[in-house]
Design an enzyme around this catalytic site. Structure first.
Site, mmCIF file in Angstrom:
data_model
loop_
_atom_site.group_PDB
_atom_site.id
_atom_site.type_symbol
_atom_site.label_atom_id
_atom_site.label_comp_id
_atom_site.label_asym_id
_atom_site.label_seq_id
_atom_site.Cartn_x
_atom_site.Cartn_y
_atom_site.Cartn_z
ATOM 1 N N ARG A 23 5.280 -6.323 -8.330
ATOM 2 C CA ARG A 23 4.143 -7.261 -8.366
ATOM 3 C C ARG A 23 2.839 -6.531 -8.698
ATOM 4 N NH1 ARG A 23 -0.883 -7.751 -6.465
ATOM 5 N NH2 ARG A 23 -0.195 -6.918 -4.457
ATOM 6 N N ASP A 24 2.387 -5.667 -7.817
ATOM 7 C CA ASP A 24 1.071 -5.036 -8.023
ATOM 8 C C ASP A 24 1.129 -4.074 -9.213
ATOM 9 O OD1 ASP A 24 -1.583 -4.612 -7.502
ATOM 10 O OD2 ASP A 24 -1.301 -3.604 -5.578
ATOM 11 N N CYS A 82 -5.266 -3.506 -10.555
ATOM 12 C CA CYS A 82 -5.533 -4.927 -10.370
ATOM 13 C C CYS A 82 -6.299 -5.400 -11.594
ATOM 14 C CB CYS A 82 -6.338 -5.178 -9.094
ATOM 15 S SG CYS A 82 -6.780 -6.928 -8.922
ATOM 16 N N HIS A 136 -4.525 2.217 -3.265
ATOM 17 C CA HIS A 136 -4.471 2.628 -4.667
ATOM 18 C C HIS A 136 -4.935 4.083 -4.671
ATOM 19 C CE1 HIS A 136 -3.615 -1.318 -6.614
ATOM 20 N NE2 HIS A 136 -3.875 -1.700 -5.371
ATOM 21 N N HIS A 153 -2.679 -0.507 2.352
ATOM 22 C CA HIS A 153 -2.308 -0.682 0.939
ATOM 23 C C HIS A 153 -3.276 0.144 0.101
ATOM 24 C CE1 HIS A 153 -1.137 -3.429 -2.539
ATOM 25 N NE2 HIS A 153 -2.309 -3.007 -2.963
ATOM 26 N N ASN A 205 -1.159 2.097 -7.800
ATOM 27 C CA ASN A 205 -0.864 2.186 -6.371
ATOM 28 C C ASN A 205 -0.409 3.608 -6.032
ATOM 29 O OD1 ASN A 205 -0.116 -0.847 -7.151
ATOM 30 N ND2 ASN A 205 -0.586 -0.771 -4.976
#
Ligand code: HMG
Ligand code: MG
Length: 288
Positions: free
Chosen positions: A12-13, A237, A206, A204, A246
């Site tokens: 996803r990310d 993002c 990055h 979370h 990430n």
């Protein structure tokens, strides 16, 4: 054994920010390779308008096509009730909603103020819980915002409290643009600890030039036991200019292994899964 929980967010990310649109079959192979590598929680896709994130417009097809491994939690990111309906129709085990600690990012990423987004999320969280799926609540820009600059830890604590009040099961604190240092992560947690035990949160990160692992080390010392990461450091993002990828799952796993922590993940197998999906866009198999 000291156990750490890792959520793999690469599908996803990671893929949401790649220029190329990876074909469904390559996404399915990626998710299946991640579960075979020992990832027990995988954020597979998102259900957002395709005009916002065309890279993940095929989320339903991917979720329906993957062979699910028993015990693995497959989740999706949802911005609103429509997204939730799409995710539930595919039988997800959990959903993730998202808000921001900064007004600038809230408007750019979700087309609404912090207040508006939280109001939009209230029924999403209620319905998801009534449907029996777990709800993760992301809070973005917990260290800095690409539009508003550094974020006051007290603002992070206030927004965290509001998300928790809406009934999320777990709070996920996002350093969206990889601005964190060990000290700024500690300052953020010092404020957030007044509303939730750090041990109950997810971090979370990055990753800017390897800083994320140093932040993980500090977070561990503060009691944090859950982290998000993406195979081979995929991602960013699309609505956070300059957001780096990430934290790479294989770096995280190797660092944790060396520190005597257990993740259940095979770092080499995750790295291979990430390089295989990268081959799908590097070799021109992808459409975009
Ligand atoms: P909006 O444009 O204000 O929404 O977006 P709207 O309600 O006005 O709808 C616009 C159009 O989209 C309409 O269609 C709706 O039907 C349709 P039209 O009338 O134009 O034909 N629509 C949908 N279609 C499919 N699925 C849906 C959906 N909802 C409406 N779910 C919205 C508001 C919140 C929906 C939008 O801003 C959005 O989805 N933003 C998300 C962008 C995004 O995915 N960003 C990346 C994820 S967040 C992130 O990466 C950070 C994180 O990793 C943590 C961190 O690092 O900090 C989680
Ligand atoms: Mg992110």
């Amino acid at each position: 054994m000291k156990r750490i929980r890792i959520t793999e967010v690469g599908p996803r990310d990671g893929l949401q920010n790649e220029k190329a649109i990876v074909p469904v079959a390559a996404k399915v192979a990626f998710v299946e390779a991640l579960s075979a590598a020992g990832c027990s929680e995988i954020e597979v896709t998102s259900f957002v308008p395709p005009k916002w994130v065309p890279q993940l417009a095929d989320g339903a097809q991917v979720l329906r096509a993957i062979t699910r491994r028993p015990g693995v939690i497959y989740s999706a990111l949802v911005p609103n009730e429509r997204g939730l309906e799409g995710a539930l129709a595919c039988g997800v085990d959990a959903v993730a909603v998202f808000a921001a600690a900064s007004e600038g990012f809230s408007r750019r990423n979700t087309n609404g103020s912090i207040d508006e987004v939280l109001a939009r999320l209230a029924p999403v969280i209620r319905t998801a819980k009534a449907s029996g799926v777990r709800v993760r609540g992301y809070l973005s820009c917990v260290i800095a915002c690409p539009f508003d600059g550094p974020i006051d830890p007290s603002a992070v604590a206030r927004c965290s409290a509001r998300l928790l009040d809406l009934g999320i099961d777990e709070l996920d604190l996002g350093d969206t643009i990889g601005a964190g240092t060990p000290d700024s992560v500690e300052a953020m947690y010092a404020a957030v600890a007044s509303v939730v035990d750090p041990a109950a949160t997810i971090l979370h990160l990055h990753d800017t030039r390897g800083a994320a692992l140093r932040c993980v080390e500090r977070a561990l010392s503060l009691g944090v036991r859950s982290f998000d990461s993406a195979a081979t450091g995929l991602g960013g993002c699309p609505y956070a200019p300059g957001a780096p990828g990430n934290l790479a799952t294989e770096f995280l796993v190797r660092a944790l292994d060396a520190g005597g922590w257990h993740t259940g993940i095979d770092a080499d197998a995750v790295a291979l899964a990430g390089s295989q999906v990268r081959a799908a866009f590097d070799s021109g198999q992808a459409d975009g």
